[in-house]
Design a protein around this motif. Structure first.
Motif, short mmCIF file in Angstrom:
data_model
loop_
_atom_site.label_atom_id
_atom_site.label_comp_id
_atom_site.label_asym_id
_atom_site.label_seq_id
_atom_site.Cartn_x
_atom_site.Cartn_y
_atom_site.Cartn_z
N GLU A 114 -1.20 -15.69 4.28
CA GLU A 114 -0.81 -14.83 5.17
C GLU A 114 0.56 -14.71 4.90
OE1 GLU A 114 -2.03 -13.67 9.47
OE2 GLU A 114 -1.47 -15.78 9.30
N CYS A 115 1.16 -13.58 4.32
CA CYS A 115 2.39 -13.48 4.01
C CYS A 115 2.85 -11.97 3.99
CB CYS A 115 3.04 -14.21 2.93
SG CYS A 115 2.10 -14.06 1.43
N TRP A 116 4.08 -11.64 4.01
CA TRP A 116 4.36 -10.22 3.64
C TRP A 116 4.75 -9.96 2.17
CZ3 TRP A 116 4.73 -6.89 7.23
CH2 TRP A 116 4.93 -7.27 8.77
N GLN A 117 3.90 -9.08 1.69
CA GLN A 117 3.69 -8.52 0.36
C GLN A 117 3.61 -7.25 -0.07
OE1 GLN A 117 0.20 -10.35 -1.51
NE2 GLN A 117 0.64 -12.29 -0.74
N TYR A 118 3.70 -6.61 -1.16
CA TYR A 118 3.35 -5.22 -1.27
C TYR A 118 1.97 -5.03 -1.86
CZ TYR A 118 8.28 -4.91 -2.19
OH TYR A 118 9.79 -4.97 -1.92
N PRO A 119 1.18 -4.18 -0.96
CA PRO A 119 -0.17 -3.88 -1.47
C PRO A 119 -0.36 -3.35 -2.62
CG PRO A 119 0.48 -2.62 0.66
CD PRO A 119 1.89 -3.47 0.27
N SER A 120 -1.59 -3.31 -3.35
CA SER A 120 -1.66 -2.54 -4.53
C SER A 120 -1.62 -1.20 -4.48
CB SER A 120 -3.01 -3.04 -5.11
OG SER A 120 -4.06 -2.39 -4.48
N ALA A 121 -1.42 -0.48 -5.56
CA ALA A 121 -1.33 0.98 -5.40
C ALA A 121 -2.52 1.68 -4.78
CB ALA A 121 -1.08 1.81 -6.69
N ASP A 122 -3.75 0.96 -5.01
CA ASP A 122 -5.12 1.42 -4.59
C ASP A 122 -5.12 1.22 -2.88
OD1 ASP A 122 -7.80 2.34 -4.94
OD2 ASP A 122 -8.45 0.29 -4.57
N GLU A 123 -4.62 0.04 -2.71
CA GLU A 123 -4.76 -0.36 -1.17
C GLU A 123 -3.63 0.61 -0.31
OE1 GLU A 123 -5.58 -5.27 -1.20
OE2 GLU A 123 -3.43 -4.31 -1.68
N ALA A 124 -2.39 0.80 -0.92
CA ALA A 124 -1.58 1.63 -0.09
C ALA A 124 -2.19 3.40 -0.15
CB ALA A 124 -0.24 1.71 -0.95
N ARG A 125 -2.84 3.49 -1.21
CA ARG A 125 -3.39 4.81 -0.98
C ARG A 125 -4.56 5.06 0.12
NH1 ARG A 125 -3.20 5.15 -6.24
NH2 ARG A 125 -5.14 4.06 -6.73
N ALA A 126 -5.42 3.88 0.00
CA ALA A 126 -6.53 4.10 1.12
C ALA A 126 -6.10 3.94 2.40
CB ALA A 126 -7.40 2.85 0.80
N LEU A 127 -4.62 3.41 2.72
CA LEU A 127 -4.12 3.46 3.92
C LEU A 127 -3.37 4.72 4.10
CD1 LEU A 127 -2.95 -0.27 3.96
CD2 LEU A 127 -4.46 0.79 5.80
N GLY A 128 -2.83 5.36 3.19
CA GLY A 128 -2.02 6.41 3.44
C GLY A 128 -0.63 6.14 3.62
N ILE A 129 -0.31 5.09 2.93
CA ILE A 129 1.02 4.71 3.08
C ILE A 129 1.92 4.86 1.45
CG2 ILE A 129 0.96 3.25 4.90
CD1 ILE A 129 1.08 0.72 3.16
N ARG A 130 3.01 4.88 1.71
CA ARG A 130 3.65 5.04 0.42
C ARG A 130 3.72 3.45 -0.36
NH1 ARG A 130 8.11 7.40 3.32
NH2 ARG A 130 9.43 5.57 2.85
N ALA A 131 3.55 3.65 -1.61
CA ALA A 131 3.68 2.73 -2.37
C ALA A 131 4.91 1.79 -2.43
CB ALA A 131 3.51 2.82 -3.95
N ARG A 132 5.12 0.59 -2.37
CA ARG A 132 6.22 -0.40 -2.33
C ARG A 132 6.70 -0.40 -0.87
NH1 ARG A 132 6.15 -3.48 -6.05
NH2 ARG A 132 8.50 -3.85 -6.01
N ARG A 133 5.62 -0.36 0.09
CA ARG A 133 5.98 -0.73 1.51
C ARG A 133 5.33 -2.03 1.73
NH1 ARG A 133 9.51 2.09 4.56
NH2 ARG A 133 8.95 4.31 4.84
N ARG A 134 6.20 -2.89 2.31
CA ARG A 134 5.75 -4.30 2.42
C ARG A 134 4.49 -4.46 3.57
NH1 ARG A 134 8.66 -8.83 0.73
NH2 ARG A 134 8.63 -9.57 3.00
#
Length: 181
Positions: free
Chosen positions: A59-79
């Protein structure tokens, strides 16, 4: 190789399809597990005769994968806070690998409680929240580099309109677990 690897490995052939879609064939045993929009934790607890627990892997702060960011509707490289757990059934056998991606913007207000789940299941929190909204389930067949196949599902949840992504990968031991009615 692992279920985690199969989930995170980039594959141009991976398609998360709406659960129940006729685009791919899901064996009968897996359908109820993949398509049930209720709490998976509650179903697993029932299937395990109460012998259910959660093992936190990370359980830690990381960058989601591009696919995960897309699914969430957030910009890539958002922790985001990324929580990985195993859901354990009878005899503490790992039945499900789960990965939750929670954008920092979701962890405000009452949702800050998500920072203190510990070894409680996320479902025990989510399904008690009256603001809960769930996007349609999507399912996928994953494969790790060793050739092991896994069935998985994922969904975006919203608490007070703030998103989080939950992905659950069913481990080989689940092949022999009867879906509880």
């Amino acid at each position: 190789m692992s279920a985690r690897e199969s989930l995170l490995i980039h594959s141009p052939h991976r398609h998360w399809l709406l659960a129940g879609s006729s685009s791919f064939q899901v064996p009968a045993h897996w359908r109820p597990w993949l398509y049930d929009s209720g709490s998976l934790s509650q179903r697993l607890q029932r299937a395990a005769g109460g012998e259910f627990s959660v093992r936190v892997l990370s359980e830690c702060w990381q960058y989601p994968s591009a696919d995960e960011a897309r699914a969430l509707g957030i910009r890539a490289r958002r922790r985001a806070l990324i929580r990985e757990v195993e859901l354990l059934g009878r005899n503490a056998e790992p039945w499900v690998f789960a990965r939750t991606v929670i954008p920092a913007t979701t962890l405000t207000g009452v949702e800050r409680r998500l920072l203190r789940l510990g070894s409680r299941s996320l479902g025990s929190y989510l399904f008690r929240d009256p603001s809960l909204e769930r996007a349609p389930l999507r399912a996928c067949r994953l494969q790790d580099s060793g050739g092991q196949h896994y069935w998985a599902r994922r969904s975006v949840f919203r608490l007070h309109h703030k998103p989080l992504l939950v992905c659950e990968v069913f481990l080989p031991a689940m092949e022999h677990v009867q879906y509880p009615l």
